[in-house]
Design a protein around this motif. Structure first.
Motif, PDB file in Angstrom:
ATOM      1  N   LYS A   2       0.877  -1.217  -0.044  1.00 56.96           N
ATOM      2  CA  LYS A   2      -0.104   0.051  -0.088  1.00 56.96           C
ATOM      3  C   LYS A   2       1.030   1.211   0.136  1.00 56.96           C
ATOM      4  CE  LYS A   2      -4.385  -0.568   2.160  1.00 56.96           C
ATOM      5  NZ  LYS A   2      -4.988  -0.325   3.660  1.00 56.96           N
ATOM      6  N   ARG A   3       0.347   2.332  -0.374  1.00 59.28           N
ATOM      7  CA  ARG A   3       1.213   3.612  -0.530  1.00 59.28           C
ATOM      8  C   ARG A   3      -0.011   4.631  -0.422  1.00 59.28           C
ATOM      9  NH1 ARG A   3       1.800   5.084  -6.224  1.00 59.28           N
ATOM     10  NH2 ARG A   3       0.939   3.264  -7.331  1.00 59.28           N
ATOM     11  N   LEU A   4       0.275   5.628   0.187  1.00 59.33           N
ATOM     12  CA  LEU A   4      -0.358   7.123   0.274  1.00 59.33           C
ATOM     13  C   LEU A   4       0.042   7.973  -0.944  1.00 59.33           C
ATOM     14  CD1 LEU A   4      -2.590   8.730   1.717  1.00 59.33           C
ATOM     15  CD2 LEU A   4      -0.621   9.278   3.347  1.00 59.33           C
ATOM     16  N   VAL A   5      -0.567   8.201  -1.736  1.00 62.23           N
ATOM     17  CA  VAL A   5      -0.238   9.096  -2.912  1.00 62.23           C
ATOM     18  C   VAL A   5      -0.790  10.549  -2.457  1.00 62.23           C
ATOM     19  CG1 VAL A   5      -0.338   9.674  -5.247  1.00 62.23           C
ATOM     20  CG2 VAL A   5      -0.334   7.297  -4.287  1.00 62.23           C
ATOM     21  N   LEU A   6       0.127  11.532  -2.523  1.00 61.42           N
ATOM     22  CA  LEU A   6      -0.370  12.855  -2.030  1.00 61.42           C
ATOM     23  C   LEU A   6      -0.241  13.745  -3.370  1.00 61.42           C
ATOM     24  CD1 LEU A   6       1.277  13.317   1.306  1.00 61.42           C
ATOM     25  CD2 LEU A   6      -1.024  12.699   0.879  1.00 61.42           C
ATOM     26  N   ARG A   7      -1.070  14.664  -3.745  1.00 56.89           N
ATOM     27  CA  ARG A   7      -1.041  15.642  -4.734  1.00 56.89           C
ATOM     28  C   ARG A   7      -0.944  16.973  -4.339  1.00 56.89           C
ATOM     29  NH1 ARG A   7      -4.978  16.419  -9.797  1.00 56.89           N
ATOM     30  NH2 ARG A   7      -4.112  17.839 -10.945  1.00 56.89           N
ATOM     31  N   TRP A   8       0.133  17.553  -4.249  1.00 62.34           N
ATOM     32  CA  TRP A   8       0.389  19.043  -3.875  1.00 62.34           C
ATOM     33  C   TRP A   8       0.110  20.085  -4.649  1.00 62.34           C
ATOM     34  CZ3 TRP A   8       0.867  19.217   1.430  1.00 62.34           C
ATOM     35  CH2 TRP A   8       1.443  18.142   2.355  1.00 62.34           C
ATOM     36  N   VAL A   9      -0.167  21.116  -4.454  1.00 62.15           N
ATOM     37  CA  VAL A   9      -0.190  22.293  -5.249  1.00 62.15           C
ATOM     38  C   VAL A   9       1.035  23.071  -4.829  1.00 62.15           C
ATOM     39  CG1 VAL A   9      -1.356  24.494  -5.946  1.00 62.15           C
ATOM     40  CG2 VAL A   9      -2.605  22.390  -5.552  1.00 62.15           C
ATOM     41  N   VAL A  10       1.997  23.353  -5.717  1.00 60.67           N
ATOM     42  CA  VAL A  10       3.050  23.981  -5.270  1.00 60.67           C
ATOM     43  C   VAL A  10       3.686  25.361  -5.903  1.00 60.67           C
ATOM     44  CG1 VAL A  10       4.459  21.666  -5.151  1.00 60.67           C
ATOM     45  CG2 VAL A  10       4.439  22.764  -7.256  1.00 60.67           C
ATOM     46  N   GLY A  11       2.533  25.910  -6.791  1.00 65.53           N
ATOM     47  CA  GLY A  11       2.586  27.192  -7.441  1.00 65.53           C
ATOM     48  C   GLY A  11       1.537  27.149  -8.272  1.00 65.53           C
ATOM     49  N   PHE A  12       1.613  28.417  -9.116  1.00 62.35           N
ATOM     50  CA  PHE A  12       0.675  28.642 -10.323  1.00 62.35           C
ATOM     51  C   PHE A  12       1.561  29.198 -11.402  1.00 62.35           C
ATOM     52  CE2 PHE A  12      -1.672  28.946  -6.276  1.00 62.35           C
ATOM     53  CZ  PHE A  12      -2.785  28.203  -6.738  1.00 62.35           C
ATOM     54  N   ASP A  13       1.089  28.886 -12.706  1.00 62.92           N
ATOM     55  CA  ASP A  13       1.809  29.232 -13.760  1.00 62.92           C
ATOM     56  C   ASP A  13       1.518  30.658 -14.239  1.00 62.92           C
ATOM     57  OD1 ASP A  13      -0.541  28.872 -15.348  1.00 62.92           O
ATOM     58  OD2 ASP A  13      -0.077  26.961 -16.212  1.00 62.92           O
ATOM     59  N   ASN A  15      -0.761  31.344 -16.477  1.00 66.33           N
ATOM     60  CA  ASN A  15      -2.126  31.538 -16.726  1.00 66.33           C
ATOM     61  C   ASN A  15      -3.129  31.260 -15.367  1.00 66.33           C
ATOM     62  OD1 ASN A  15      -1.775  31.865 -19.371  1.00 66.33           O
ATOM     63  ND2 ASN A  15      -1.557  29.813 -19.651  1.00 66.33           N
ATOM     64  N   ASN A  16      -2.382  31.356 -14.269  1.00 67.24           N
ATOM     65  CA  ASN A  16      -3.034  31.009 -12.891  1.00 67.24           C
ATOM     66  C   ASN A  16      -3.650  29.887 -12.634  1.00 67.24           C
ATOM     67  OD1 ASN A  16      -2.894  32.235 -10.456  1.00 67.24           O
ATOM     68  ND2 ASN A  16      -5.054  32.600 -10.684  1.00 67.24           N
ATOM     69  N   GLU A  17      -2.957  28.562 -13.620  1.00 65.47           N
ATOM     70  CA  GLU A  17      -3.019  27.288 -13.531  1.00 65.47           C
ATOM     71  C   GLU A  17      -2.393  26.720 -12.340  1.00 65.47           C
ATOM     72  OE1 GLU A  17      -5.913  25.725 -15.067  1.00 65.47           O
ATOM     73  OE2 GLU A  17      -6.328  27.563 -15.641  1.00 65.47           O
ATOM     74  N   PRO A  18      -2.909  25.705 -11.531  1.00 63.27           N
ATOM     75  CA  PRO A  18      -1.968  25.110 -10.566  1.00 63.27           C
ATOM     76  C   PRO A  18      -0.948  24.068 -10.979  1.00 63.27           C
ATOM     77  CG  PRO A  18      -4.179  24.389 -10.434  1.00 63.27           C
ATOM     78  CD  PRO A  18      -4.289  25.434 -11.512  1.00 63.27           C
ATOM     79  N   ILE A  19       0.084  24.190 -10.364  1.00 71.37           N
ATOM     80  CA  ILE A  19       1.480  23.519 -10.737  1.00 71.37           C
ATOM     81  C   ILE A  19       1.335  22.279  -9.629  1.00 71.37           C
ATOM     82  CG2 ILE A  19       3.698  23.209 -10.896  1.00 71.37           C
ATOM     83  CD1 ILE A  19       3.940  26.325 -11.829  1.00 71.37           C
ATOM     84  N   TYR A  20       1.275  21.057  -9.959  1.00 69.99           N
ATOM     85  CA  TYR A  20       1.181  19.944  -9.176  1.00 69.99           C
ATOM     86  C   TYR A  20       2.484  19.260  -8.917  1.00 69.99           C
ATOM     87  CZ  TYR A  20      -3.757  20.700  -9.635  1.00 69.99           C
ATOM     88  OH  TYR A  20      -5.155  21.338  -9.720  1.00 69.99           O
ATOM     89  N   CYS A  51      -2.207  20.408   0.211  1.00 70.68           N
ATOM     90  CA  CYS A  51      -2.261  18.945  -0.211  1.00 70.68           C
ATOM     91  C   CYS A  51      -3.876  19.044  -1.162  1.00 70.68           C
ATOM     92  CB  CYS A  51      -2.348  18.207   0.795  1.00 70.68           C
ATOM     93  SG  CYS A  51      -2.571  16.441   0.321  1.00 70.68           S
ATOM     94  N   GLU A  52      -3.912  18.798  -2.519  1.00 73.05           N
ATOM     95  CA  GLU A  52      -4.993  18.959  -3.409  1.00 73.05           C
ATOM     96  C   GLU A  52      -5.934  17.660  -3.194  1.00 73.05           C
ATOM     97  OE1 GLU A  52      -7.449  18.934  -6.871  1.00 73.05           O
ATOM     98  OE2 GLU A  52      -5.403  17.673  -6.597  1.00 73.05           O
ATOM     99  N   SER A  53      -4.974  16.657  -2.987  1.00 67.78           N
ATOM    100  CA  SER A  53      -5.774  15.245  -2.741  1.00 67.78           C
ATOM    101  C   SER A  53      -4.966  14.199  -2.241  1.00 67.78           C
ATOM    102  CB  SER A  53      -6.289  14.854  -4.114  1.00 67.78           C
ATOM    103  OG  SER A  53      -5.153  14.441  -5.108  1.00 67.78           O
ATOM    104  N   ALA A  54      -5.583  13.252  -1.701  1.00 61.43           N
ATOM    105  CA  ALA A  54      -4.698  11.943  -1.037  1.00 61.43           C
ATOM    106  C   ALA A  54      -5.520  10.770  -1.498  1.00 61.43           C
ATOM    107  CB  ALA A  54      -4.748  12.262   0.390  1.00 61.43           C
ATOM    108  N   GLN A  55      -4.981   9.617  -1.710  1.00 65.52           N
ATOM    109  CA  GLN A  55      -5.294   8.510  -2.089  1.00 65.52           C
ATOM    110  C   GLN A  55      -4.686   7.498  -1.573  1.00 65.52           C
ATOM    111  OE1 GLN A  55      -5.077   8.482  -6.456  1.00 65.52           O
ATOM    112  NE2 GLN A  55      -7.397   9.229  -6.535  1.00 65.52           N
ATOM    113  N   ILE A  56      -5.312   6.302  -0.899  1.00 62.75           N
ATOM    114  CA  ILE A  56      -4.526   5.149  -0.585  1.00 62.75           C
ATOM    115  C   ILE A  56      -4.561   4.163  -1.842  1.00 62.75           C
ATOM    116  CG2 ILE A  56      -4.746   3.272   0.891  1.00 62.75           C
ATOM    117  CD1 ILE A  56      -5.799   4.901   2.988  1.00 62.75           C
TER     118      ILE A  56
END
Length: 66
Positions: A2-13, A15-20, A51-56
């Motif tokens: 098993k692993r925990l997968v985290l998706r982080w917002v680390v900035g914006f480009d 066009n103000n779109e998030p960088i993950y 943290c934008e999302s987390a999944q197991i």
């Protein structure tokens, strides 16, 4: 496994779109969604990123091993 997968917002480009960025953390098989929420809350609190999302994710081998 098993692993925990985290998706982080680390900035914006420009066009103000998030960088993950993704982060994978190996966890034990008895790790529950409640445990995951606790870990995410702690990491989110002390990180400069959001943290934008987390999944197991559970991975199982199938077929013959190479």
């Amino acid at each position: 496994m098993k692993r925990l997968v985290l998706r982080w917002v680390v900035g914006f480009d420009e066009n103000n779109e998030p960088i993950y960025r993704r982060q994978n953390i190996t966890i034990s098989n008895d790790f529950s969604p409640e445990n995951a929420q606790t870990v995410v809350s702690i990491l989110d609190k002390y990180s400069k990123y959001m943290c934008e999302s987390a999944q197991i994710v559970t991975t199982e081998s199938v077929g013959d091993e190479l």
